[in-house]
Design a protein around this motif. Structure first.
Motif, PDB file in Angstrom:
ATOM      1  N   ASN A  40       0.776  -1.074   0.175  1.00  0.00           N
ATOM      2  CA  ASN A  40       0.069   0.101   0.036  1.00  0.00           C
ATOM      3  C   ASN A  40       1.068   1.319  -0.086  1.00  0.00           C
ATOM      4  OD1 ASN A  40      -1.884   2.094   1.951  1.00  0.00           O
ATOM      5  ND2 ASN A  40      -2.881   1.000   0.420  1.00  0.00           N
ATOM      6  N   LEU A  41       2.020   1.036   0.818  1.00  0.00           N
ATOM      7  CA  LEU A  41       2.843   2.390   0.896  1.00  0.00           C
ATOM      8  C   LEU A  41       3.836   2.499  -0.222  1.00  0.00           C
ATOM      9  CD1 LEU A  41       3.816   2.117   4.585  1.00  0.00           C
ATOM     10  CD2 LEU A  41       2.338   3.729   3.678  1.00  0.00           C
ATOM     11  N   ALA A  42       4.217   1.355  -0.872  1.00  0.00           N
ATOM     12  CA  ALA A  42       5.190   1.272  -1.796  1.00  0.00           C
ATOM     13  C   ALA A  42       4.966   1.207  -3.383  1.00  0.00           C
ATOM     14  CB  ALA A  42       6.081   0.049  -1.473  1.00  0.00           C
ATOM     15  N   VAL A  43       3.537   0.881  -3.439  1.00  0.00           N
ATOM     16  CA  VAL A  43       3.165   0.687  -5.072  1.00  0.00           C
ATOM     17  C   VAL A  43       2.040   1.915  -5.226  1.00  0.00           C
ATOM     18  CG1 VAL A  43       2.144  -0.739  -6.782  1.00  0.00           C
ATOM     19  CG2 VAL A  43       3.541  -1.591  -4.860  1.00  0.00           C
ATOM     20  N   ASP A  44       2.337   2.411  -6.418  1.00  0.00           N
ATOM     21  CA  ASP A  44       1.187   3.850  -6.620  1.00  0.00           C
ATOM     22  C   ASP A  44      -0.077   3.091  -7.127  1.00  0.00           C
ATOM     23  OD1 ASP A  44       0.302   6.342  -6.654  1.00  0.00           O
ATOM     24  OD2 ASP A  44       1.320   6.521  -8.682  1.00  0.00           O
ATOM     25  N   ILE A  45      -0.833   2.689  -6.303  1.00  0.00           N
ATOM     26  CA  ILE A  45      -2.171   2.055  -6.890  1.00  0.00           C
ATOM     27  C   ILE A  45      -3.281   3.069  -6.858  1.00  0.00           C
ATOM     28  CG2 ILE A  45      -3.697   0.257  -6.488  1.00  0.00           C
ATOM     29  CD1 ILE A  45      -1.181  -1.556  -5.347  1.00  0.00           C
ATOM     30  N   ASP A  46      -3.913   3.320  -7.900  1.00  0.00           N
ATOM     31  CA  ASP A  46      -5.379   3.950  -8.200  1.00  0.00           C
ATOM     32  C   ASP A  46      -6.372   3.021  -8.641  1.00  0.00           C
ATOM     33  OD1 ASP A  46      -4.924   4.146 -10.809  1.00  0.00           O
ATOM     34  OD2 ASP A  46      -3.527   5.674 -10.400  1.00  0.00           O
ATOM     35  N   ASN A  49      -5.573   1.328 -12.012  1.00  0.00           N
ATOM     36  CA  ASN A  49      -4.618   0.130 -12.302  1.00  0.00           C
ATOM     37  C   ASN A  49      -4.725  -0.873 -11.149  1.00  0.00           C
ATOM     38  OD1 ASN A  49      -3.465   1.114 -10.047  1.00  0.00           O
ATOM     39  ND2 ASN A  49      -1.527   1.737 -10.674  1.00  0.00           N
ATOM     40  N   PHE A 123      -7.222  -0.678   0.142  1.00  0.00           N
ATOM     41  CA  PHE A 123      -7.021  -0.237  -1.305  1.00  0.00           C
ATOM     42  C   PHE A 123      -8.304   0.091  -1.757  1.00  0.00           C
ATOM     43  CE2 PHE A 123      -3.209  -3.269  -1.049  1.00  0.00           C
ATOM     44  CZ  PHE A 123      -2.223  -2.074  -1.608  1.00  0.00           C
TER      45      PHE A 123
END
Lengths: 226, 226
Positions: A40-46, A49, A123
């Motif tokens: 959650n912190l490391a990957v730029d998830i929106d 994607n 997420f």
């Protein structure tokens, strides 16, 4: 009937042990939460994607959390030589192996459910809950594969000095086909693709489950013996 | 009941056992002496089928398997530390399909001084109590051949005597026992035949009366305490 009764006795004992010791499940759940938070912190998830990244993240969490928990369930058999209760009984080592696979499968499925709920919360991805009925089959097949291999290797590794360190190195390369098929099937379901493509991956999971179970059944007795 | 034919065992290049031949008959107690590292545990494990020999074979008569099989007690007690005394016994008996023996559990627990602790987890018991529980399992197992490795370790004097009496009572009922110990007095008291393991070779004293003779005792003392 004896086969079913003996298998149930071992599974019941494993669940009772886990209920008292809280070792395998707590480790699996804690690690899965930790990994989900890290992703959650490391990957730029929106929202654009998340559906393409979720399958990979979920199955990586399942594999890493699962392997640690499975190591603990075999440790309870090895630490005071408790497995000898079964070794010198009327119960075959094959029944013992199947029972341990079922116990590990129950713990894995519990951890996977927890992981999915954590993923949805962190997420904000409700589609995962909606897709859960369709995900049941790939999750179940993937978990059977993990449990079949993990049970075998956990008994192998707990017999050695650095067992808990060795276990992931043995386990992860072997379950790569399950990981690939699991990620692909999950990806198809979350992106609303069903039919032939999904069936292909489900068949692959089923074939590898059968292969792992057959080979492990043949090897387990020799691994339990010194 | 059990025949060891030309058993040899090497650990790496180091020979531990060299061409051991031994036969244990029905309702016979064979006590195996030897100094530390003589190979007593290895020989017992090979006899029980836990460790494969480098050469030779172990023949177990069919009637042993039919009549209740083998009970093996090693240095470890084969207990689940998180389960209670009763839960350990119930699981053990369920694996041996030993429901007929359940009636004698209460009485035997009382005899082994464990009745008051029956609902305590095994991890809360002392070492001596754990050993008593492990020995009790062997007695209620209905096994026709008991293999006990240092069965008296952790027991105080009073309990040693009671356990000796119990084991002799088992022999009267037709059970065979193969016991490895370094306790000469206790071993000689119970033995029908004595075997001495030194430098991988087995010397067998066939005449039961020899066991009580001071000359033999002295030789054992010299060998064991060397």
């Amino acid at each position: 009937m004896k086969f079913v009764g003996n298998t149930l006795s071992i599974v019941k004992k494993d669940i009772l042990l886990e209920f008292r010791a809280k070792e395998a499940l707590s480790i699996m759940v804690f690690l899965s939460l930790l990994l989900i938070v890290v992703f959650n912190l490391a990957v730029d998830i929106d929202k654009d994607n998340v559906s393409s990244l979720a399958p990979g993240i979920l199955w990586v969490v399942f594999a890493f959390s699962g392997v640690l928990g499975m190591g603990k369930t075999s440790l309870s058999e090895r630490e005071d030589g408790a497995y000898l209760n079964v070794f010198f009984s009327a119960v075959s080592m094959e029944v013992f192996y199947i029972a341990k696979v079922i116990s590990n499968l129950i713990f894995l499925l519990f951890m996977e459910l927890f992981t999915i709920v954590s993923f949805v919360v962190l997420f904000n991805y409700d589609a995962l809950i909606k897709g859960l009925p369709a995900l049941t089959l790939p999750l179940l097949l993937g978990s059977i594969g993990f449990s079949a291999v993990g049970t075998l290797f956990s008994f192998l590794s707990t017999g050695s000095r650095f067992g808990e360190i060795i276990l992931p190195f043995l386990f992860l390369p072997v379950v790569v086909p399950v990981l690939i098929a699991g990620v692909s099937a999950t990806d198809l379901i979350l992106n609303n693709t069903t039919g032939g493509a999904l069936l292909k991956w489900l068949k692959m999971l089923a074939v590898f489950d059968l292969l792992y179970l057959t080979v492990s059944l043949m090897l387990f007795k020799h691994i339990v013996e010194e | 009941m059990l025949t060891l034919i030309d058993i040899s065992k090497n650990y790496g290049l180091r020979p531990v056992l060299r061409g051991i031949n031994l036969k244990i008959d029905k309702a016979e107690i064979v006590v195996l002496f030897g100094h530390n590292g003589a190979g007593k545990t290895t020989l017992l494990k090979i006899s029980a089928g836990i460790t494969p020999p480098t050469r030779g074979r172990v023949v177990v008569e069919d009637q042993v398997i039919k009549q209740g099989g083998i009970y093996y007690l090693g240095h470890k007690n084969s207990l689940y530390s998180e389960l209670t005394v009763m839960e350990n016994i119930r699981f053990f008996l369920s694996m041996r399909n030993g429901t007929a023996m359940v009636n004698s559990i209460e009485e035997t627990l009382e005899e082994f001084g464990l009745w008051q602790r029956r609902n305590d987890p095994v991890k809360a018991l002392s070492q001596g109590m754990k050993r008593r529980l492990a020995l009790m399992k062997g007695i209620i197992s209905g096994a026709s051949l008991l293999m006990l490795d240092e069965p008296f370790s952790g027991l105080d004097l009073g309990w040693k005597d009671r356990v000796l009496n119990k084991l002799m009572a088992l022999r009267e009922k037709g059970t065979s026992l193969f016991i490895a110990t370094h306790l000469i007095n206790e071993g000689c008291q119970i033995a029908d035949r004595v075997a001495l393991l030194e430098r991988g070779n087995l010397t067998l004293f066939h005449d039961k009366t020899e066991v009580n003779e001071s000359l033999i005792q002295e030789r054992l003392r010299n060998e064991v305490c060397r």
